[in-house]
Write an enzyme that holds these catalytic residues in place. Structure first.
Site, PDB file in Angstrom:
ATOM      1  N   CYS A 136      -6.754  -6.161  12.245  1.00 33.25           N
ATOM      2  CA  CYS A 136      -6.688  -4.957  11.439  1.00 33.25           C
ATOM      3  C   CYS A 136      -5.325  -4.272  11.566  1.00 33.25           C
ATOM      4  CB  CYS A 136      -7.785  -4.021  11.916  1.00 33.25           C
ATOM      5  SG  CYS A 136      -8.105  -2.746  10.750  1.00 33.25           S
ATOM      6  N   CYS A 151       0.843  -1.196   0.000  1.00 30.85           N
ATOM      7  CA  CYS A 151       0.000   0.000   0.000  1.00 30.85           C
ATOM      8  C   CYS A 151       0.878   1.245   0.000  1.00 30.85           C
ATOM      9  CB  CYS A 151      -0.908   0.010   1.226  1.00 30.85           C
ATOM     10  SG  CYS A 151      -2.027   1.423   1.251  1.00 30.85           S
ATOM     11  N   ASN A 153      -3.575  -2.596  17.206  1.00 31.63           N
ATOM     12  CA  ASN A 153      -2.893  -3.885  17.285  1.00 31.63           C
ATOM     13  C   ASN A 153      -1.421  -3.658  17.008  1.00 31.63           C
ATOM     14  OD1 ASN A 153      -5.194  -5.650  17.517  1.00 31.63           O
ATOM     15  ND2 ASN A 153      -5.668  -5.026  15.423  1.00 31.63           N
ATOM     16  N   GLY A 164      -3.847  -2.609   0.907  1.00 30.91           N
ATOM     17  CA  GLY A 164      -4.101  -1.668  -0.180  1.00 30.91           C
ATOM     18  C   GLY A 164      -5.227  -0.690   0.070  1.00 30.91           C
ATOM     19  N   GLU A 165      -5.231   0.356  -0.748  1.00 30.89           N
ATOM     20  CA  GLU A 165      -6.305   1.356  -0.747  1.00 30.89           C
ATOM     21  C   GLU A 165      -7.189   1.027  -1.954  1.00 30.89           C
ATOM     22  OE1 GLU A 165      -7.843   4.291   0.764  1.00 30.89           O
ATOM     23  OE2 GLU A 165      -8.994   3.681  -0.986  1.00 30.89           O
ATOM     24  N   SER A 186     -11.629   5.326   7.040  1.00 38.78           N
ATOM     25  CA  SER A 186     -10.624   5.295   8.108  1.00 38.78           C
ATOM     26  C   SER A 186     -10.334   6.739   8.491  1.00 38.78           C
ATOM     27  CB  SER A 186      -9.344   4.624   7.600  1.00 38.78           C
ATOM     28  OG  SER A 186      -9.618   3.300   7.253  1.00 38.78           O
ATOM     29  N   HIS A 189      -9.847   8.102  11.929  1.00 36.85           N
ATOM     30  CA  HIS A 189      -8.777   8.005  12.935  1.00 36.85           C
ATOM     31  C   HIS A 189      -8.464   9.273  13.728  1.00 36.85           C
ATOM     32  CE1 HIS A 189      -8.459   4.119  11.287  1.00 36.85           C
ATOM     33  NE2 HIS A 189      -7.614   4.368  10.326  1.00 36.85           N
TER      34      HIS A 189
HETATM   35  S1  SF4 Z   1      -4.221   1.371   6.932  1.00 31.94           S
HETATM   36 FE1  SF4 Z   1      -4.994   0.911   4.885  1.00 31.94          FE
HETATM   37  S2  SF4 Z   1      -4.520   2.782   3.728  1.00 31.94           S
HETATM   38 FE2  SF4 Z   1      -3.254   2.883   5.581  1.00 31.94          FE
HETATM   39  S3  SF4 Z   1      -1.287   1.937   4.961  1.00 31.94           S
HETATM   40 FE3  SF4 Z   1      -2.578   0.315   5.834  1.00 31.94          FE
HETATM   41  S4  SF4 Z   1      -3.566  -0.648   4.063  1.00 31.94           S
HETATM   42 FE4  SF4 Z   1      -2.808   1.365   3.408  1.00 31.94          FE
END
Ligand code: SF4
Length: 351
Positions: free
Chosen positions: A342, A119, A295, A166-167, A219, A221
């Site tokens: 996650c 990613c 985590n 990935g995004e 996301s 956050h």
């Molecule tokens: S949280 Fe999602 S967007 Fe951020 S680096 Fe990890 S996989 Fe990529």
């Protein structure tokens, strides 16, 4: 038909009309295309030898010219809580991961799948971010993760979450193609599909215009621009105001409630004032807020990130719930003992 043993085409990922077209090209009757579709998507065939309604010579032709998977299993780990983490090798040797989780409350299985190898977003709390971007997955490589899990476990997947590596919105066309296939061929309804994004504003709007009934998870956050820029670096490009506008737009077009993901990190975004700020920020948005206790990953995070104590997490939840009057949940952790939770997907090949 000519034999092509060097670069066989993978049939997983082809739709029923495409399989019919393919069989017609081979001068086979079109019903064989339907049979292939059923073996791939309904009976989860692992080899052409299982296809008992094809003659031996048909199976030989299929085996010489095609494959049934784009993925080779590199490693499989099972957690105490029935979570299974898979590490797959793609045809070009790149690695991706998928996780299958058992959802006790619904007595069903969810698959968390990857849309990219690695990613590019680089969130500091995420193991995938530490790997960096390798490449976009093709729609059949995305879809094949679900089929491969079903082939392995012989159990049907009921829900899909695009929360693996990935995004997804940076691999937009392949994402949309894979969602179409998941719905039409694997037969999982749009309402059982969640796409999680770090907040790529133009693509959120584009996705809204598709008017799919999928769930969008953001996301977020952090409730403020500064903290968010640190936790989700792409937010330097897409600021909070335009991000929120894209979420309103998504709701307006789809009428689907949005899921806000909030990873909880000690001393960074777990303060009570942040809970109040968050409630204020999301005041007018139809959303559900999911708090994710951090985590720890064993990759080299740029600074020492810590998970807040449980009482702090639940106090934050209580204040947020009261001030926002929205549904707030704390994510139930799965697979932490095998680094499948996650933010923990980091292609670890070792034991
Ligand atoms: S949280 Fe999602 S967007 Fe951020 S680096 Fe990890 S996989 Fe990529």
């Amino acid at each position: 038909m000519t034999t092509n043993t060097h670069n066989p085409t993978c049939l997983s990922g082809l739709s029923e009309p495409e399989l019919i077209k393919l069989t017609e090209k081979m001068n086979w009757p079109s019903y064989k295309g339907k049979q292939l579709h059923s073996w791939i998507y309904k009976k989860w065939a692992s080899s052409f030898d299982e296809m008992s309604d094809f003659s031996l010579s048909d199976r030989k032709i299929l085996g010489e010219n095609f494959t049934l998977s784009t993925l080779k299993l590199s490693k499989k780990q099972e957690s105490k809580d029935k979570t299974i983490k898979y590490l797959w090798e793609l045809n070009d040797k790149k690695l991706v991961e998928s996780v299958r989780m058992f959802m006790e409350d619904h007595d069903s299985y969810s698959a968390c799948i990857s849309s990219q190898a690695g990613c590019a977003i680089g969130c500091p709390f995420c193991a995938t971010g530490a790997i960096g971007f390798k490449r976009n997955l093709k729609s059949n490589e995305i879809l094949d993760q679900i089929l491969a899990i079903q082939r392995d476990t012989k159990e049907r997947i009921n829900n899909i979450v695009f929360m693996g590596q990935g995004e997804p919105l940076l691999n937009y066309n392949e994402l949309i193609k894979s969602i179409k296939l998941i719905r039409e061929s694997i037969n999982i309804g749009a309402r059982h599909i969640t796409v999680s994004t770090s907040g790529i504003v133009p693509q959120i709007k584009k996705l809204a215009d598709e008017k799919l009934q999928i769930t969008l998870a953001l996301s977020l956050h952090a409730p403020d621009q500064n903290t968010r820029e640190f936790l989700v670096p792409i937010s330097r490009k897409y600021k909070m105001k335009e991000l929120l506008e894209s979420l309103y737009y998504y709701y307006e077009k789809t009428k689907r409630r949005i899921t806000i993901e909030y990873v909880m990190l000690e001393g960074i975004n777990d303060q009570i004032e942040k809970a109040k700020e968050l409630a204020d920020l999301l005041r007018n948005l139809h959303c559900h807020i999911n708090l994710i206790p951090y985590n720890p990953t064993d990759n080299n995070a740029p600074l020492e990130l810590k998970r807040p104590a449980n009482n702090k997490i639940y106090k934050f939840k209580e204040v947020l719930e009261k001030t926002s009057r929205k549904k707030v949940t704390v994510r139930q952790e799965r697979g932490t003992d095998i680094s499948a939770a996650c933010g923990q997907l980091a292609n670890q090949l070792g034991p």
